[in-house]
Design an enzyme around this catalytic site. Sequence first.
Site, mmCIF file in Angstrom:
data_model
loop_
_atom_site.group_PDB
_atom_site.id
_atom_site.type_symbol
_atom_site.label_atom_id
_atom_site.label_comp_id
_atom_site.label_asym_id
_atom_site.label_seq_id
_atom_site.Cartn_x
_atom_site.Cartn_y
_atom_site.Cartn_z
ATOM 1 N N SER A 1 -2.587 -3.333 3.011
ATOM 2 C CA SER A 1 -1.361 -4.045 2.629
ATOM 3 C C SER A 1 -1.523 -5.551 2.777
ATOM 4 O O SER A 1 -1.102 -6.321 1.908
ATOM 5 C CB SER A 1 -0.171 -3.556 3.466
ATOM 6 O OG SER A 1 0.163 -2.228 3.129
ATOM 7 N N CYS B 1 3.616 6.185 2.443
ATOM 8 C CA CYS B 1 4.457 4.996 2.641
ATOM 9 C C CYS B 1 5.876 5.207 2.139
ATOM 10 O O CYS B 1 6.762 4.406 2.409
ATOM 11 C CB CYS B 1 3.833 3.796 1.925
ATOM 12 S SG CYS B 1 2.178 3.413 2.528
#
Length: 391
Positions: free
Chosen positions: A72, A325
């Site tokens: 990320s 996620c």
Amino acid sequence: MKKIYADNAATTHLSKEALDAMMPYLTDYYGNPSSLYSLGVKSRQAVENARNTVAECLNADPKEIFFLSGGSEADNWAIKGAAHLGAKKGKKHIITSKFEHHAVLHTLDSLKKEGFEVTYLDVHENGIVRPDELENAIREDTALVTIMFANNEIGTIQPVKEIGEICKKHKVIFHTDAVQAVGAIPVDVREIGCDLLSMSAHKFHGPKGVGAIFMRKGLRLPNLIDGGAQESGRRAGTENIAGIVGMSVALKHSCEIMAERNARLEKMRDRLIDGLLKIDRSRINGDRVHRLPGNVNMCFHGLEGESLLLSLDLKGVSASSGSACTSGSLDPSHVLLAIGLPHEVAHGSLRLSFSDENTEEDIDYLLEVIPPIVTRLRSMSPLWEKIIKNS
């Protein structure tokens, strides 16, 4: 009861090789690598050895590898950095695909608030971006193309080499989120021709909380995190020495066993797909050929994916319906919607992802337990009753 872990796309088990390599840097060699005394020098050398190893696995120069917290952060740095670099030249257009990971999509949402324009390419029914459509989308003000190497849900492998050639031709920066690809399939940054590439250790039996970005030599993005002079002044923060060492060991081992492992995984994957397709009103999501060796993503009409996952958990199987996620979301997967599935079908998805630790016996067990679970859940489903009635 048999226990099967089939969610390796979410995270993988930390390998013994990685753990053993990490332990000295958690106990004895704990010095800050920015320090001048011998304990710090020992840590600094460990980081540089790891950098050399990661670079070798990717056919990169060690000076092109920067360690950070994971995929990320790498995506954020690559995309925001390239966008802001382009903005200085009056270029505020970005091209991506409709089924990128949320680390990419949400980063782009943030940039849109700054006035950037984003073009989202279709991925079609097979889940693959078409290079000609990408080239047609490039404009004079295009600053960046960001297309993932392999999709995290349906496992489709994108034509990144062709995309790299197109971007080079038009002098556009090319970033690829390779979090699902690195350690799973061969990744050569020179062959791809990418300028930026993201990776994360916990996808290939390394530790969580550490990753890296490949940044082509000559490309200098604005820093995402400012502070100290770590990582050649490009990424501040005291390095996670043990994590970086574990990442390099895990990646090297994964690359060494890749050919043999993938041949076995592909055989297991295809046998499972063929078996599950025998279930009435089932479908495989994504291209059957251009997909990760350990990825199986299915939809079963007339049931909810969450019920299927809970039923499998009771049978000792750890699986998912999509990205970890977004596991708390009740909305259907944006990936499955992007390949054209209607909401009611996308809700009944199942992702099974395997690593070198899975066996043929695992496939036998999955083929034994999944069909009766689907049958049982459908027997209680008003949607399935409606489907049968209208067929």
